[in-house]
Design an enzyme around this catalytic site. Structure first.
Site, PDB file in Angstrom:
ATOM      1  N   THR A 135     -60.736   0.703  48.736  1.00  0.00           N
ATOM      2  CA  THR A 135     -60.717  -0.266  47.635  1.00  0.00           C
ATOM      3  C   THR A 135     -61.229   0.354  46.342  1.00  0.00           C
ATOM      4  O   THR A 135     -60.690   0.101  45.260  1.00  0.00           O
ATOM      5  CB  THR A 135     -61.529  -1.518  48.006  1.00  0.00           C
ATOM      6  OG1 THR A 135     -60.977  -2.076  49.207  1.00  0.00           O
ATOM      7  CG2 THR A 135     -61.480  -2.568  46.906  1.00  0.00           C
ATOM      8  N   CYS A 136     -62.249   1.180  46.441  1.00  0.00           N
ATOM      9  CA  CYS A 136     -62.818   1.832  45.255  1.00  0.00           C
ATOM     10  C   CYS A 136     -61.791   2.755  44.593  1.00  0.00           C
ATOM     11  O   CYS A 136     -61.637   2.761  43.373  1.00  0.00           O
ATOM     12  CB  CYS A 136     -64.057   2.642  45.638  1.00  0.00           C
ATOM     13  SG  CYS A 136     -65.303   1.691  46.525  1.00  0.00           S
ATOM     14  N   HIS A 137     -61.093   3.513  45.426  1.00  0.00           N
ATOM     15  CA  HIS A 137     -60.166   4.529  44.942  1.00  0.00           C
ATOM     16  C   HIS A 137     -58.834   3.944  44.467  1.00  0.00           C
ATOM     17  O   HIS A 137     -58.237   4.445  43.520  1.00  0.00           O
ATOM     18  CB  HIS A 137     -59.919   5.557  46.055  1.00  0.00           C
ATOM     19  CG  HIS A 137     -59.134   6.749  45.621  1.00  0.00           C
ATOM     20  ND1 HIS A 137     -59.608   7.668  44.709  1.00  0.00           N
ATOM     21  CD2 HIS A 137     -57.902   7.177  45.973  1.00  0.00           C
ATOM     22  CE1 HIS A 137     -58.695   8.617  44.521  1.00  0.00           C
ATOM     23  NE2 HIS A 137     -57.652   8.331  45.279  1.00  0.00           N
TER      24      HIS A 137
ATOM     25  N   THR B   9     -63.352   5.814  48.849  1.00  0.00           N
ATOM     26  CA  THR B   9     -63.132   4.751  49.819  1.00  0.00           C
ATOM     27  C   THR B   9     -61.940   3.910  49.347  1.00  0.00           C
ATOM     28  O   THR B   9     -61.675   3.832  48.147  1.00  0.00           O
ATOM     29  CB  THR B   9     -64.399   3.892  50.014  1.00  0.00           C
ATOM     30  OG1 THR B   9     -64.796   3.359  48.759  1.00  0.00           O
ATOM     31  CG2 THR B   9     -65.534   4.717  50.603  1.00  0.00           C
TER      32      THR B   9
END
Length: 164
Positions: A47-49, A45
């Site tokens: 922001t996570c990535h 996703t």
């Protein structure tokens, strides 16, 4: 929600690391030494990535110098997705990944977040914690979008304060 002084619950998860994929329990993964656990809503996703995982990857050396024996990322994704994410981000040799596909650990930690309005079901809240020999010493949960309280710089500051 899990708090300082609480023991990590024992929940079956899939561990993804440089050795492959294995069936383990959360307390076995997080129960020894100083462990930084960070939770993300989902592998790959945005922001996570782009923000959360790369921050821990870039600061892994500093975290280890501050006494961290293991960095673990957890998400409510299956082990195959977590493995693909770990490999594509070149984090597999530095960070361990826990796949909590059914979100059972997320619920037990009090970090389950309903993202159904976005078509994602139940996921983890963006958070991080410092775990010392299986007991939570610090918990950081984001109260808004982005990576601030649960990012690697915030964890480093907490570790430095604890070691001062």
């Amino acid at each position: 929600m899990i708090e300082r002084g609480n023991a990590i619950p024992s929940v079956g998860v899939k561990l993804v690391n440089a050795s492959g994929i294995s069936d383990v329990t959360s307390d076995a993964v997080l129960g020894e030494g100083i462990v930084v656990l960070f939770s993300v809503p989902g592998a790959f996703t945005p922001t996570c990535h782009v923000n959360h995982l790369p921050g821990f990857l870039a600061n892994a050396g500093k975290l280890r110098a501050a006494g961290v024996s293991k960095i673990v990322c957890v998400a409510a994704n299956d082990q195959h997705v977590m493995k693909a994410w770990a490999e594509s981000s070149e984090a597999l040799d530095t960070i361990e990944f826990m796949a909590d596909g059914n979100g059972e650990l997320a619920r037990m930690l009090g970090l389950a977040k309903d993202l159904s309005p976005f078509g994602m079901g139940t996921r983890y809240a963006r958070a991080a914690m410092i775990v010392r020999d299986g007991v939570v010493s610090d918990v950081f949960v984001e109260d808004g979008p982005g990576v601030n309280a649960s990012g690697a710089p915030a964890i480093l500051m907490a570790l430095e304060a604890a070691n001062a």
